[in-house]
Design a protein around this motif. Structure first.
Motif, PDB file in Angstrom:
ATOM      1  N   LEU A 246       0.860  -1.175   0.000  1.00 14.90           N
ATOM      2  CA  LEU A 246       0.000   0.000   0.000  1.00 14.90           C
ATOM      3  C   LEU A 246       0.896   1.225   0.000  1.00 14.90           C
ATOM      4  O   LEU A 246       1.822   1.326   0.802  1.00 14.90           O
ATOM      5  CB  LEU A 246      -0.926   0.007   1.213  1.00 14.90           C
ATOM      6  CG  LEU A 246      -1.941   1.154   1.306  1.00 14.90           C
ATOM      7  CD1 LEU A 246      -3.235   0.663   1.962  1.00 14.90           C
ATOM      8  CD2 LEU A 246      -1.401   2.347   2.092  1.00 14.90           C
ATOM      9  N   GLU A 247       0.622   2.138  -0.929  1.00 17.71           N
ATOM     10  CA  GLU A 247       1.347   3.399  -0.983  1.00 17.71           C
ATOM     11  C   GLU A 247       0.393   4.548  -0.709  1.00 17.71           C
ATOM     12  O   GLU A 247      -0.740   4.554  -1.204  1.00 17.71           O
ATOM     13  CB  GLU A 247       1.967   3.629  -2.372  1.00 17.71           C
ATOM     14  CG  GLU A 247       3.260   2.918  -2.628  1.00 17.71           C
ATOM     15  CD  GLU A 247       3.872   3.390  -3.948  1.00 17.71           C
ATOM     16  OE1 GLU A 247       4.951   4.009  -3.891  1.00 17.71           O
ATOM     17  OE2 GLU A 247       3.287   3.131  -5.010  1.00 17.71           O
ATOM     18  N   VAL A 248       0.848   5.506   0.085  1.00 20.34           N
ATOM     19  CA  VAL A 248       0.163   6.783   0.193  1.00 20.34           C
ATOM     20  C   VAL A 248       1.085   7.807  -0.447  1.00 20.34           C
ATOM     21  O   VAL A 248       2.239   7.960  -0.047  1.00 20.34           O
ATOM     22  CB  VAL A 248      -0.143   7.154   1.657  1.00 20.34           C
ATOM     23  CG1 VAL A 248      -0.688   8.581   1.740  1.00 20.34           C
ATOM     24  CG2 VAL A 248      -1.144   6.180   2.263  1.00 20.34           C
ATOM     25  N   VAL A 249       0.576   8.469  -1.469  1.00 22.73           N
ATOM     26  CA  VAL A 249       1.393   9.417  -2.233  1.00 22.73           C
ATOM     27  C   VAL A 249       0.872  10.825  -1.982  1.00 22.73           C
ATOM     28  O   VAL A 249      -0.336  11.079  -2.086  1.00 22.73           O
ATOM     29  CB  VAL A 249       1.347   9.093  -3.737  1.00 22.73           C
ATOM     30  CG1 VAL A 249       2.242  10.039  -4.523  1.00 22.73           C
ATOM     31  CG2 VAL A 249       1.769   7.646  -3.970  1.00 22.73           C
ATOM     32  N   ALA A 250       1.781  11.728  -1.645  1.00 18.24           N
ATOM     33  CA  ALA A 250       1.430  13.131  -1.420  1.00 18.24           C
ATOM     34  C   ALA A 250       1.990  13.966  -2.561  1.00 18.24           C
ATOM     35  O   ALA A 250       3.182  13.906  -2.852  1.00 18.24           O
ATOM     36  CB  ALA A 250       2.002  13.619  -0.094  1.00 18.24           C
ATOM     37  N   VAL A 251       1.134  14.724  -3.209  1.00 17.51           N
ATOM     38  CA  VAL A 251       1.571  15.661  -4.243  1.00 17.51           C
ATOM     39  C   VAL A 251       2.003  16.943  -3.546  1.00 17.51           C
ATOM     40  O   VAL A 251       1.198  17.621  -2.913  1.00 17.51           O
ATOM     41  CB  VAL A 251       0.439  15.933  -5.250  1.00 17.51           C
ATOM     42  CG1 VAL A 251       0.882  16.951  -6.294  1.00 17.51           C
ATOM     43  CG2 VAL A 251       0.009  14.637  -5.917  1.00 17.51           C
ATOM     44  N   LEU A 252       3.293  17.267  -3.626  1.00 14.93           N
ATOM     45  CA  LEU A 252       3.857  18.382  -2.878  1.00 14.93           C
ATOM     46  C   LEU A 252       3.690  19.702  -3.630  1.00 14.93           C
ATOM     47  O   LEU A 252       3.683  19.745  -4.861  1.00 14.93           O
ATOM     48  CB  LEU A 252       5.345  18.130  -2.605  1.00 14.93           C
ATOM     49  CG  LEU A 252       5.654  16.843  -1.831  1.00 14.93           C
ATOM     50  CD1 LEU A 252       7.162  16.623  -1.755  1.00 14.93           C
ATOM     51  CD2 LEU A 252       5.058  16.896  -0.430  1.00 14.93           C
ATOM     52  N   ASP A 253       3.568  20.769  -2.869  1.00 11.10           N
ATOM     53  CA  ASP A 253       3.478  22.100  -3.471  1.00 11.10           C
ATOM     54  C   ASP A 253       4.803  22.458  -4.135  1.00 11.10           C
ATOM     55  O   ASP A 253       5.862  21.939  -3.758  1.00 11.10           O
ATOM     56  CB  ASP A 253       3.148  23.143  -2.399  1.00 11.10           C
ATOM     57  CG  ASP A 253       1.723  23.010  -1.881  1.00 11.10           C
ATOM     58  OD1 ASP A 253       0.865  22.509  -2.641  1.00 11.10           O
ATOM     59  OD2 ASP A 253       1.472  23.390  -0.727  1.00 11.10           O
ATOM     60  N   PRO A 254       4.785  23.348  -5.120  1.00 15.57           N
ATOM     61  CA  PRO A 254       6.036  23.749  -5.770  1.00 15.57           C
ATOM     62  C   PRO A 254       7.015  24.358  -4.777  1.00 15.57           C
ATOM     63  O   PRO A 254       6.619  24.902  -3.741  1.00 15.57           O
ATOM     64  CB  PRO A 254       5.578  24.799  -6.794  1.00 15.57           C
ATOM     65  CG  PRO A 254       4.131  24.537  -7.000  1.00 15.57           C
ATOM     66  CD  PRO A 254       3.612  24.018  -5.692  1.00 15.57           C
ATOM     67  N   TRP A 255       8.290  24.272  -5.107  1.00 16.81           N
ATOM     68  CA  TRP A 255       9.301  24.905  -4.270  1.00 16.81           C
ATOM     69  C   TRP A 255       9.086  26.410  -4.223  1.00 16.81           C
ATOM     70  O   TRP A 255       8.756  27.040  -5.218  1.00 16.81           O
ATOM     71  CB  TRP A 255      10.699  24.682  -4.860  1.00 16.81           C
ATOM     72  CG  TRP A 255      11.207  23.301  -4.795  1.00 16.81           C
ATOM     73  CD1 TRP A 255      10.656  22.228  -4.154  1.00 16.81           C
ATOM     74  CD2 TRP A 255      12.402  22.818  -5.422  1.00 16.81           C
ATOM     75  NE1 TRP A 255      11.414  21.121  -4.334  1.00 16.81           N
ATOM     76  CE2 TRP A 255      12.495  21.451  -5.111  1.00 16.81           C
ATOM     77  CE3 TRP A 255      13.378  23.394  -6.210  1.00 16.81           C
ATOM     78  CZ2 TRP A 255      13.550  20.669  -5.556  1.00 16.81           C
ATOM     79  CZ3 TRP A 255      14.427  22.614  -6.656  1.00 16.81           C
ATOM     80  CH2 TRP A 255      14.518  21.271  -6.335  1.00 16.81           C
ATOM     81  N   THR A 256       9.291  26.995  -3.057  1.00 19.78           N
ATOM     82  CA  THR A 256       9.414  28.454  -2.959  1.00 19.78           C
ATOM     83  C   THR A 256      10.884  28.830  -2.863  1.00 19.78           C
ATOM     84  O   THR A 256      11.267  29.964  -3.119  1.00 19.78           O
ATOM     85  CB  THR A 256       8.669  28.988  -1.718  1.00 19.78           C
ATOM     86  OG1 THR A 256       9.168  28.322  -0.547  1.00 19.78           O
ATOM     87  CG2 THR A 256       7.183  28.704  -1.838  1.00 19.78           C
ATOM     88  N   ASP A 257      11.706  27.852  -2.494  1.00 19.68           N
ATOM     89  CA  ASP A 257      13.142  28.034  -2.394  1.00 19.68           C
ATOM     90  C   ASP A 257      13.763  26.661  -2.615  1.00 19.68           C
ATOM     91  O   ASP A 257      13.197  25.649  -2.198  1.00 19.68           O
ATOM     92  CB  ASP A 257      13.527  28.575  -1.005  1.00 19.68           C
ATOM     93  CG  ASP A 257      15.008  28.885  -0.887  1.00 19.68           C
ATOM     94  OD1 ASP A 257      15.800  27.914  -0.811  1.00 19.68           O
ATOM     95  OD2 ASP A 257      15.392  30.060  -0.876  1.00 19.68           O
ATOM     96  N   ALA A 258      14.937  26.606  -3.256  1.00 20.75           N
ATOM     97  CA  ALA A 258      15.573  25.313  -3.520  1.00 20.75           C
ATOM     98  C   ALA A 258      15.813  24.542  -2.237  1.00 20.75           C
ATOM     99  O   ALA A 258      15.853  23.314  -2.235  1.00 20.75           O
ATOM    100  CB  ALA A 258      16.885  25.520  -4.272  1.00 20.75           C
ATOM    101  N   ARG A 259      15.965  25.245  -1.110  1.00 19.29           N
ATOM    102  CA  ARG A 259      16.264  24.563   0.142  1.00 19.29           C
ATOM    103  C   ARG A 259      15.017  23.995   0.812  1.00 19.29           C
ATOM    104  O   ARG A 259      15.100  23.419   1.896  1.00 19.29           O
ATOM    105  CB  ARG A 259      17.012  25.509   1.079  1.00 19.29           C
ATOM    106  CG  ARG A 259      18.414  25.799   0.548  1.00 19.29           C
ATOM    107  CD  ARG A 259      19.100  26.927   1.251  1.00 19.29           C
ATOM    108  NE  ARG A 259      20.264  27.354   0.483  1.00 19.29           N
ATOM    109  CZ  ARG A 259      20.908  28.491   0.666  1.00 19.29           C
ATOM    110  NH1 ARG A 259      20.519  29.328   1.591  1.00 19.29           N
ATOM    111  NH2 ARG A 259      21.939  28.807  -0.079  1.00 19.29           N
TER     112      ARG A 259
END
Length: 373
Positions: A185-198
């Motif tokens: 079972l996988e739970v996948v989270a779609v992450l928000d775009p970077w605001t900073d490379a770090r």
């Protein structure tokens, strides 16, 4: 500090080992969506990589998020020759890669349908010949090629396609994939775009806190529920040009998938509070910092560590001070990132589940606030 010369998209680093060997990685930064697993398989079979293996060198190709990396370990005196061969394999990939993948990664394909709106864009129409290209080369000081020798092997700049507007997920979304020999079972989270490379350090700490070490929140919860017979992983990936966090639990019996989802839901539904518990993020920081420190200890680990930064488009100079950047990552930034795992934003993926197990997990997903297929 590691002694190195950085010129654009080339990184030349002095090996920490006394061995007379070099490690070379050539990164092809695929733009947009790509079936990178299949591209890597084709490159692994290329004439150039085959010729390196015929010489007794360790040579391969692998998928890295949105890109593909050709790699080799060889005698130090062959560093430039090896780099040229690996770059040539990528440059000639348009001639060698089949027009459609024979066995694409099923999770990537399914998620592309969710993230990309079902446009089927995971199937590449061409290879990587014109893709931006970087070179990472680690060797003893005396064997390092000059920057002018390596510069012709690099191409263009890193594509920033995944730094686009947020991708809405109207979820939770449930996907059941065909049997692949693995039950998980996988739970996948779609992450928000970077605001900073770090931002990558807050994401890395979140992944580590969940299942990146023996005291991870998900690791301990699953262990308490199943008492063994499972495997847990948390990885950062790029699917359909979008950054995702993939939390996976493999089991031996599909009847365990529903209890696993219930276990994960309990952790993820209260994740912000759990991350604020004393010691949780400090433990993740200590483990992540130790992992970065270990990556400087050997030729192979150093090359891999630098390549991971290059493949993600991170400032390479941050590799030297990753420990300090991890320590400086704020708890609030990690907790903000964790919102991507909230109930309404989850993508739940089943591998190898029986119909009965699928129905059981589907019912639990529907009970999630806002739940719908």
């Amino acid at each position: 500090m590691i002694g190195r010369s950085c010129e654009g998209l080339q990184v030349l680093a002095v090996s920490p080992s006394d061995l007379d060997l070099c490690a070379v990685h050539v990164v092809a930064h695929a733009s947009g969506v790509g079936a990178t697993t299949d591209l890597a398989r084709a490159l692994h079979r290329s004439d150039e990589i085959g010729a390196l293996r015929d010489k007794g060198y360790v040579a391969t190709a692998s998928a890295r998020g949105a890109g593909v990396v050709t790699s080799a370990i060889a005698p130090a005196h062959a560093a430039r020759e090896v780099a040229e061969s690996l770059a040539r394999a990528i440059a000639r990939s348009d001639e060698q890669i089949p027009p459609a993948p024979s066995s694409p990664d099923v999770t990537e394909t399914a998620l592309a349908q969710v993230i990309g709106g079902g446009d089927g864009a995971m199937l590449p129409s061409a290879g990587l010949g014109a893709a931006p290209r970087s070179v990472v080369l680690v060797a003893p000081q005396a064997a390092l090629p000059g920057a002018d020798d390596i510069r012709p092997l690099t191409v263009g700049g890193i594509d920033a396609a995944r730094h686009r507007a947020p991708v809405p997920v109207d979820g939770p979304i449930f996907l059941a994939l065909p049997p692949t020999g693995r039950i998980a079972l996988e739970v996948v989270a779609v992450l928000d775009p970077w605001t900073d490379a770090r931002d990558t350090f807050s994401r890395s700490l979140l992944s580590t806190a969940l299942a990146g070490h023996h005291s991870g929140l998900v690791t301990t919860a699953v262990d308490a529920a199943l008492h063994g017979g499972y495997d847990v992983s948390s990885t950062l990936d790029v699917v359909a040009g979008v950054d995702v966090l993939r939390l996976s639990v493999g089991v031996r019996d599909s009847a365990l998938l529903a209890p696993v989802y219930s276990c994960l839901a309990r952790v993820l539904d209260d994740l912000a509070a759990l991350l604020r518990r004393p010691g949780v993020l400090d433990g993740a920081r200590a483990h992540a910092a130790a992992a970065y420190e270990a990556s400087r200890a050997s030729l192979v680990a150093l090359a891999e560590g630098i390549t991971s930064f290059v493949a993600q488009g991170l400032p390479v100079e941050d590799f030297d001070r990753a420990g300090d950047l991890i320590a400086a990552t704020r708890d609030d930034d990690v907790i903000r990132t964790s919102a991507a795992l909230s109930p309404a934003r989850r993508v739940v993926v089943l591998h190898g589940a029986t119909e009965r197990a699928q129905d059981a997990v589907r019912a639990l997903v529907r009970q999630t606030p806002g739940g719908a297929e």
